[in-house]
Design an enzyme around this catalytic site. Structure first.
Site, PDB file in Angstrom:
ATOM      1  N   LYS A  52      -4.686  33.304 -14.290  1.00 17.80           N
ATOM      2  CA  LYS A  52      -5.738  32.342 -14.637  1.00 17.80           C
ATOM      3  C   LYS A  52      -7.114  32.998 -14.585  1.00 17.80           C
ATOM      4  O   LYS A  52      -7.950  32.794 -15.472  1.00 17.80           O
ATOM      5  CB  LYS A  52      -5.708  31.144 -13.672  1.00 17.80           C
ATOM      6  CG  LYS A  52      -4.483  30.274 -13.773  1.00 17.80           C
ATOM      7  CD  LYS A  52      -4.509  29.207 -12.691  1.00 17.80           C
ATOM      8  CE  LYS A  52      -3.253  28.367 -12.701  1.00 17.80           C
ATOM      9  NZ  LYS A  52      -3.273  27.356 -11.624  1.00 17.80           N
ATOM     10  N   ALA A  69      -6.983  29.591  -8.621  1.00 18.06           N
ATOM     11  CA  ALA A  69      -6.006  29.343  -7.561  1.00 18.06           C
ATOM     12  C   ALA A  69      -4.729  28.773  -8.173  1.00 18.06           C
ATOM     13  O   ALA A  69      -4.749  28.190  -9.260  1.00 18.06           O
ATOM     14  CB  ALA A  69      -6.575  28.370  -6.529  1.00 18.06           C
ATOM     15  N   ASP A  70      -3.630  28.963  -7.455  1.00 16.49           N
ATOM     16  CA  ASP A  70      -2.366  28.352  -7.859  1.00 16.49           C
ATOM     17  C   ASP A  70      -1.585  27.988  -6.600  1.00 16.49           C
ATOM     18  O   ASP A  70      -1.579  28.740  -5.630  1.00 16.49           O
ATOM     19  CB  ASP A  70      -1.535  29.295  -8.731  1.00 16.49           C
ATOM     20  CG  ASP A  70      -0.440  28.529  -9.450  1.00 16.49           C
ATOM     21  OD1 ASP A  70      -0.734  27.967 -10.520  1.00 16.49           O
ATOM     22  OD2 ASP A  70       0.695  28.461  -8.934  1.00 16.49           O
ATOM     23  N   THR A  71      -0.951  26.821  -6.626  1.00 22.33           N
ATOM     24  CA  THR A  71      -0.244  26.293  -5.463  1.00 22.33           C
ATOM     25  C   THR A  71       1.213  26.016  -5.802  1.00 22.33           C
ATOM     26  O   THR A  71       1.518  25.487  -6.869  1.00 22.33           O
ATOM     27  CB  THR A  71      -0.918  24.988  -4.975  1.00 22.33           C
ATOM     28  OG1 THR A  71      -2.289  25.263  -4.677  1.00 22.33           O
ATOM     29  CG2 THR A  71      -0.232  24.429  -3.748  1.00 22.33           C
ATOM     30  N   GLY A 105      -2.347  30.741  -3.841  1.00 18.99           N
ATOM     31  CA  GLY A 105      -2.913  32.048  -4.115  1.00 18.99           C
ATOM     32  C   GLY A 105      -4.321  31.877  -4.651  1.00 18.99           C
ATOM     33  O   GLY A 105      -4.603  30.917  -5.368  1.00 18.99           O
TER      34      GLY A 105
END
Length: 192
Positions: A52, A69-71, A105
């Site tokens: 991203k 961010a990524d969850t 992240g």
């Protein structure tokens, strides 16, 4: 003061970061968010956050510090966003009465100085025993859509949770303390 560019479509992340960055710029990344089942949860979230962030680095005209961010939710396997209501039901059923991990992240790129940093946060979340009626009532809210693990702790999903150990904001999708520490350490920038 550098521009802060959030590479995200998430209303939650936008709202959380707008508290600290009044002139926050938003870039909606166009990434596929493919999860490799062989990767660890930590690797997965940092890789997706990097994709991203890199998309914004390549295509965003604004200069400044890009944050992405990524969850994901992890319980014996990686759980991303549910494909449909049935998928969300199955996720919630498997989380019922169990403790799972939420990983987020973070990737940050200063597109002027080409400085990059990445890290992740992990929080343990214990769910109550969920009756079928409670799961079905929750699914009727529609809140499960676009949420890792099929729930959002900041909304009706709070009724599903018995206890958390770690960063609450991580479960919402953006661990602000970790983000602030990364910005301070690598970019000489603070949220507050």
């Amino acid at each position: 003061m550098k521009n802060i560019i959030l590479a995200s479509k998430s209303p939650r992340r936008i709202e959380m970061l707008e508290r600290y960055c009044k002139d926050l710029k938003i870039f909606s990344p166009d990434t596929s968010e493919v999860i490799n089942e062989n990767d660890s949860p930590q690797t997965t979230v940092m890789k997706l956050a990097f994709e991203k962030c890199f998309d914004a680095y390549k295509y965003c005209d604004d200069k400044g510090i890009i944050i992405a961010a990524d969850t994901i939710v992890y319980l014996n396997k990686i759980m991303g966003k549910p494909e449909n209501e049935e998928d969300a039901y199955n996720m919630l059923k498997s989380l019922s009465g169990n403790t799972h991990s939420v990983y987020t992240g973070i990737c940050i790129i200063d597109n002027e100085n080409l400085i990059k940093a990445a890290d992740y946060e992990k929080t343990s979340v214990e769910f109550n025993e969920l009756s079928d009626d409670l799961i079905k009532s929750y699914l009727k809210t529609g809140e499960y859509a676009d949420k890792a693990g099929g729930y959002g702790i900041q909304g009706y999903g709070e009724l599903l949770v018995k206890r958390i150990d770690g960063c609450y904001n991580n479960v919402k999708g953006l661990p602000l303390t970790k983000l602030n520490n990364l910005l301070t350490k690598h970019f000489s920038h603070k949220l507050l």
